[in-house]
Enzyme design. Sequence first.
Site, PDB file in Angstrom:
ATOM      1  N   LYS A 132       0.872  -1.168   0.000  1.00  0.00           N
ATOM      2  CA  LYS A 132       0.000   0.000   0.000  1.00  0.00           C
ATOM      3  C   LYS A 132       0.911   1.220   0.000  1.00  0.00           C
ATOM      4  O   LYS A 132       1.411   1.641   1.030  1.00  0.00           O
ATOM      5  CB  LYS A 132      -0.905   0.002   1.232  1.00  0.00           C
TER       6      LYS A 132
ATOM      7  N   CYS B 205      13.074  10.745   8.097  1.00  0.00           N
ATOM      8  CA  CYS B 205      12.918  10.354   9.503  1.00  0.00           C
ATOM      9  C   CYS B 205      14.234  10.470  10.260  1.00  0.00           C
ATOM     10  O   CYS B 205      14.226  10.672  11.476  1.00  0.00           O
ATOM     11  CB  CYS B 205      12.378   8.930   9.580  1.00  0.00           C
TER      12      CYS B 205
END
Length: 488
Positions: A173, A282
Amino acid sequence: MHPLPLYLGGEWRIGRGAPLETRNPHDNSLLAEVSTADTADVAEAVSCAERAMADPAWRNLLPHQRALYLQRIAALIERDAERLAQLQRQDNGKPIHETRALVASAIGTFRYFAAACETLGGEITPPRGDYLSMSVYEPLGPIAAITPWNSPIASEAQKIAPALAAGNAVIVKPSELTPLLALELAKLADEAGLPKGLLSVLPGTGAITGAALVAHPGIRKVTFTGGTVTGRAIGRVAADKLMPVSLELGGKSPNIVCADADLAQAINGVLFGIFSSQGQSCIAGSRIFVARAIYDRFVAELVRRTEALRIGNPADTATQIGPLISRDHRAKVQGYVKLAQEEGGRILCGGAVPDDAGLEAGNYFQPALIDGLTNSCRTAREEIFGPVGVLLPFDDEDDLIAQANDSVYGLACGIWTADYRRAWRIARAVDAGTVWINTYKLFSIATPFGGNKESGMGREKALDGLRAYMRQKSVYWDLSGRPLPWAN
């Protein structure tokens, strides 16, 4: 414009969900309309994955035979490398030199896990009697891989390759903001002859497609890269299902400049650590700790160098700072700059929308450096995910460690020093999954990666990253030939 089809169980079709648009962050022009999956599509993809894994044509393949599919996919990515790099540059706005590196990373990832697949074995364990005992590893089952928008092709490769190498089927996804690279990988996997059903790519929103995948009882593991809030929600569902997860979440990483550091090297490293990828990373070194003895001199040069960074079209090889992913995200980043001022911070440079001709249609933002804050301020504690660095002085090693570890995150850390003993002490004392010494954002597919605390759980890459997609089974063989005495 007709929506692009999704890839479900080895077939291209229009999904049942509402289509979504993907836009070029450089000028917000429409790249494509993409078909999305609803809950029924998800259920069908999981059924296809279960059937594909149960088919002896896949289930009975020897590891070196599985590895051939990964090698073919790697070769096809290499063949199309420039086209894929240009497409990712359009889809998420990273400068072309960065997207070329990410495509190269994806190639290396598939090749590494092909080799690992061929060579990874079980273990003969020490017996404590007249028997042979061993530990073997088997696939978990259908895997849900939910990937972020900041490094699509590399993130997807780091989940697809080990999942397939371990013998699983995988349903991807991709982020609704950057679905195009995952669909391209599906095309290449199809061309490589991967048996149908082993890979599905289902674009859609997290609230519909992602939630349906995570909750489906046929999904045996979720691997997710993204925000901590979503990671917690996945963890709660996984706990109810008793399902393993790998979560690579947020960060507010310290990048530490000691008084004895090579300043030219450290300035380059700090700039790269926070401003490459527009800070949308991140592992961005967003808390910049500088020894007080060199603070003023270091900061003055860092500001000068930041103001000289080249902001522009990601298609230009000279560009260092491209656009942010969306207007909404840019507004969020701007909001943090405003918050920093409200908290008493000084904006030393940047922090505004550039007025350069040709950039007004895009999502551009000037890289910002802020000082005058403490480590307890929200701007210094919350992940901004943009080109905003907070400068924090420190007095000694104990002060530094206390501040560096005073964070809910524990993803990464950079250390700049000429003293190897100091580097070792700080590296072991800082609570982070990855530490770089006199470098930053250096990666190897052969070295595990992951975070501590609210930066996640589990590890990707390396042999640990392959075993994360497998379950262990113990097997005992009697060698004595004698009946069990209890039955006598």
